[in-house]
Each structure stands twice: as C-alpha cells, then as structure tokens.
Scaffold this motif. Structure first.
Motif, PDB file in Angstrom:
ATOM      1  N   ILE A   9      45.001  95.250 104.215  1.00  0.00           N
ATOM      2  CA  ILE A   9      45.732  94.887 105.437  1.00  0.00           C
ATOM      3  C   ILE A   9      45.778  93.375 105.594  1.00  0.00           C
ATOM      4  CG2 ILE A   9      45.703  95.045 107.964  1.00  0.00           C
ATOM      5  CD1 ILE A   9      44.345  97.811 107.584  1.00  0.00           C
ATOM      6  N   LEU A  10      44.642  92.718 105.358  1.00  0.00           N
ATOM      7  CA  LEU A  10      44.592  91.262 105.489  1.00  0.00           C
ATOM      8  C   LEU A  10      45.509  90.571 104.481  1.00  0.00           C
ATOM      9  CD1 LEU A  10      40.783  90.774 106.076  1.00  0.00           C
ATOM     10  CD2 LEU A  10      42.617  90.387 107.724  1.00  0.00           C
ATOM     11  N   LEU A  11      45.523  91.068 103.238  1.00  0.00           N
ATOM     12  CA  LEU A  11      46.400  90.462 102.240  1.00  0.00           C
ATOM     13  C   LEU A  11      47.871  90.733 102.525  1.00  0.00           C
ATOM     14  CD1 LEU A  11      44.368  91.038  98.959  1.00  0.00           C
ATOM     15  CD2 LEU A  11      44.740  88.901 100.193  1.00  0.00           C
ATOM     16  N   ALA A  12      48.172  91.859 103.147  1.00  0.00           N
ATOM     17  CA  ALA A  12      49.558  92.132 103.541  1.00  0.00           C
ATOM     18  C   ALA A  12      49.986  91.196 104.668  1.00  0.00           C
ATOM     19  CB  ALA A  12      49.707  93.586 103.980  1.00  0.00           C
ATOM     20  N   ALA A  13      49.061  90.911 105.582  1.00  0.00           N
ATOM     21  CA  ALA A  13      49.375  90.024 106.700  1.00  0.00           C
ATOM     22  C   ALA A  13      49.418  88.558 106.265  1.00  0.00           C
ATOM     23  CB  ALA A  13      48.342  90.201 107.811  1.00  0.00           C
ATOM     24  N   PHE A  14      48.580  88.216 105.289  1.00  0.00           N
ATOM     25  CA  PHE A  14      48.506  86.840 104.800  1.00  0.00           C
ATOM     26  C   PHE A  14      48.642  86.841 103.276  1.00  0.00           C
ATOM     27  CE2 PHE A  14      45.775  87.219 108.558  1.00  0.00           C
ATOM     28  CZ  PHE A  14      46.390  86.299 109.397  1.00  0.00           C
ATOM     29  N   PRO A  15      49.877  86.983 102.765  1.00  0.00           N
ATOM     30  CA  PRO A  15      50.071  87.155 101.323  1.00  0.00           C
ATOM     31  C   PRO A  15      49.627  85.963 100.471  1.00  0.00           C
ATOM     32  CG  PRO A  15      52.174  86.987 102.468  1.00  0.00           C
ATOM     33  CD  PRO A  15      51.122  87.031 103.509  1.00  0.00           C
ATOM     34  N   ALA A  16      49.558  84.781 101.016  1.00  0.00           N
ATOM     35  CA  ALA A  16      49.149  83.606 100.237  1.00  0.00           C
ATOM     36  C   ALA A  16      47.649  83.330 100.347  1.00  0.00           C
ATOM     37  CB  ALA A  16      49.934  82.382 100.700  1.00  0.00           C
ATOM     38  N   ALA A  17      46.935  84.204 101.021  1.00  0.00           N
ATOM     39  CA  ALA A  17      45.497  83.986 101.239  1.00  0.00           C
ATOM     40  C   ALA A  17      44.719  84.122  99.938  1.00  0.00           C
ATOM     41  CB  ALA A  17      44.960  84.973 102.264  1.00  0.00           C
ATOM     42  N   LYS A  18      43.690  83.315  99.800  1.00  0.00           N
ATOM     43  CA  LYS A  18      42.778  83.402  98.661  1.00  0.00           C
ATOM     44  C   LYS A  18      41.569  84.224  99.093  1.00  0.00           C
ATOM     45  CE  LYS A  18      44.868  80.157  96.156  1.00  0.00           C
ATOM     46  NZ  LYS A  18      46.093  80.597  95.633  1.00  0.00           N
ATOM     47  N   VAL A  19      41.038  85.041  98.201  1.00  0.00           N
ATOM     48  CA  VAL A  19      39.875  85.881  98.488  1.00  0.00           C
ATOM     49  C   VAL A  19      38.713  85.392  97.649  1.00  0.00           C
ATOM     50  CG1 VAL A  19      38.935  88.212  98.398  1.00  0.00           C
ATOM     51  CG2 VAL A  19      41.326  87.854  99.011  1.00  0.00           C
ATOM     52  N   ILE A  20      37.591  85.135  98.310  1.00  0.00           N
ATOM     53  CA  ILE A  20      36.378  84.708  97.616  1.00  0.00           C
ATOM     54  C   ILE A  20      35.292  85.722  97.925  1.00  0.00           C
ATOM     55  CG2 ILE A  20      34.635  82.909  97.421  1.00  0.00           C
ATOM     56  CD1 ILE A  20      36.758  80.926  98.401  1.00  0.00           C
ATOM     57  N   HIS A  21      34.730  86.328  96.885  1.00  0.00           N
ATOM     58  CA  HIS A  21      33.651  87.297  97.057  1.00  0.00           C
ATOM     59  C   HIS A  21      32.335  86.579  96.784  1.00  0.00           C
ATOM     60  CE1 HIS A  21      30.842  90.484  95.775  1.00  0.00           C
ATOM     61  NE2 HIS A  21      31.378  91.093  96.819  1.00  0.00           N
ATOM     62  N   VAL A  22      31.429  86.607  97.744  1.00  0.00           N
ATOM     63  CA  VAL A  22      30.146  85.924  97.626  1.00  0.00           C
ATOM     64  C   VAL A  22      29.029  86.943  97.770  1.00  0.00           C
ATOM     65  CG1 VAL A  22      28.671  84.144  98.637  1.00  0.00           C
ATOM     66  CG2 VAL A  22      31.139  83.838  98.639  1.00  0.00           C
ATOM     67  N   SER A  23      28.031  86.862  96.915  1.00  0.00           N
ATOM     68  CA  SER A  23      26.869  87.735  97.043  1.00  0.00           C
ATOM     69  C   SER A  23      25.607  86.880  96.952  1.00  0.00           C
ATOM     70  CB  SER A  23      26.868  88.818  95.974  1.00  0.00           C
ATOM     71  OG  SER A  23      26.788  88.238  94.691  1.00  0.00           O
ATOM     72  N   ARG A  24      24.549  87.341  97.610  1.00  0.00           N
ATOM     73  CA  ARG A  24      23.285  86.621  97.631  1.00  0.00           C
ATOM     74  C   ARG A  24      22.218  87.417  96.904  1.00  0.00           C
ATOM     75  NH1 ARG A  24      21.910  85.261 103.732  1.00  0.00           N
ATOM     76  NH2 ARG A  24      20.199  84.140 102.755  1.00  0.00           N
ATOM     77  N   HIS A  25      21.280  86.705  96.317  1.00  0.00           N
ATOM     78  CA  HIS A  25      20.145  87.350  95.662  1.00  0.00           C
ATOM     79  C   HIS A  25      19.307  88.041  96.739  1.00  0.00           C
ATOM     80  CE1 HIS A  25      16.375  87.798  93.487  1.00  0.00           C
ATOM     81  NE2 HIS A  25      17.097  87.665  92.381  1.00  0.00           N
ATOM     82  N   PRO A  26      18.803  89.246  96.476  1.00  0.00           N
ATOM     83  CA  PRO A  26      18.030  89.977  97.489  1.00  0.00           C
ATOM     84  C   PRO A  26      16.819  89.214  98.027  1.00  0.00           C
ATOM     85  CG  PRO A  26      18.597  91.427  95.683  1.00  0.00           C
ATOM     86  CD  PRO A  26      19.021  90.056  95.274  1.00  0.00           C
ATOM     87  N   LEU A  27      16.148  88.431  97.196  1.00  0.00           N
ATOM     88  CA  LEU A  27      15.009  87.657  97.701  1.00  0.00           C
ATOM     89  C   LEU A  27      15.453  86.579  98.683  1.00  0.00           C
ATOM     90  CD1 LEU A  27      12.774  87.268  94.525  1.00  0.00           C
ATOM     91  CD2 LEU A  27      12.423  88.759  96.508  1.00  0.00           C
ATOM     92  N   ASP A  28      16.638  86.031  98.463  1.00  0.00           N
ATOM     93  CA  ASP A  28      17.184  85.045  99.398  1.00  0.00           C
ATOM     94  C   ASP A  28      17.479  85.698 100.744  1.00  0.00           C
ATOM     95  OD1 ASP A  28      18.188  82.550 100.262  1.00  0.00           O
ATOM     96  OD2 ASP A  28      20.223  83.156  99.744  1.00  0.00           O
TER      97      ASP A  28
END
Length: 55
Positions: A9-28
């Motif tokens: 839905i977000l990409l349909a609403a904002f087709p030029a948007a960039k998506v960044i997937h971030v994950s953290r180490h469990p100990l952090d």
C-alpha cells in the motif's frame, strides 16, 4: 502499525519511495531494553539475565 504488512500500500501511494530494511543483533536489542527504564509492562528489562533469557 507493522510497515512490512502495509508495504504494498505504501509503495502504491509513494511509487518513488526507497525501502530500507534494518535489523539489529539480538544482544543489541537486549542491551537497549536493559538500559531503558520502562514504567510498567516490561519487568524483564530490569535484569540483564532476564533480558537475555527472552531472546
């Protein structure tokens, strides 16, 4: 709101948007919970051992 489920839905609403997937180490994540004082609901975070036990 979990943005992963609404990504289409977000990409349909904002087709030029960039998506960044971030994950953290469990100990952090555990260290962040341990260092943060929560007024209620996260009793495990007051103890380093309990914070690590839930991971």
């Amino acid at each position: 709101m979990d943005l992963v489920f609404n990504l289409g839905i977000l990409l349909a609403a904002f087709p030029a948007a960039k998506v960044i997937h971030v994950s953290r180490h469990p100990l952090d994540v555990g260290l962040g919970c341990y260092k943060q004082y929560f007024a209620q609901g996260q009793a495990f975070s007051g103890s380093w051992e309990e914070s690590l036990a839930i991971m």
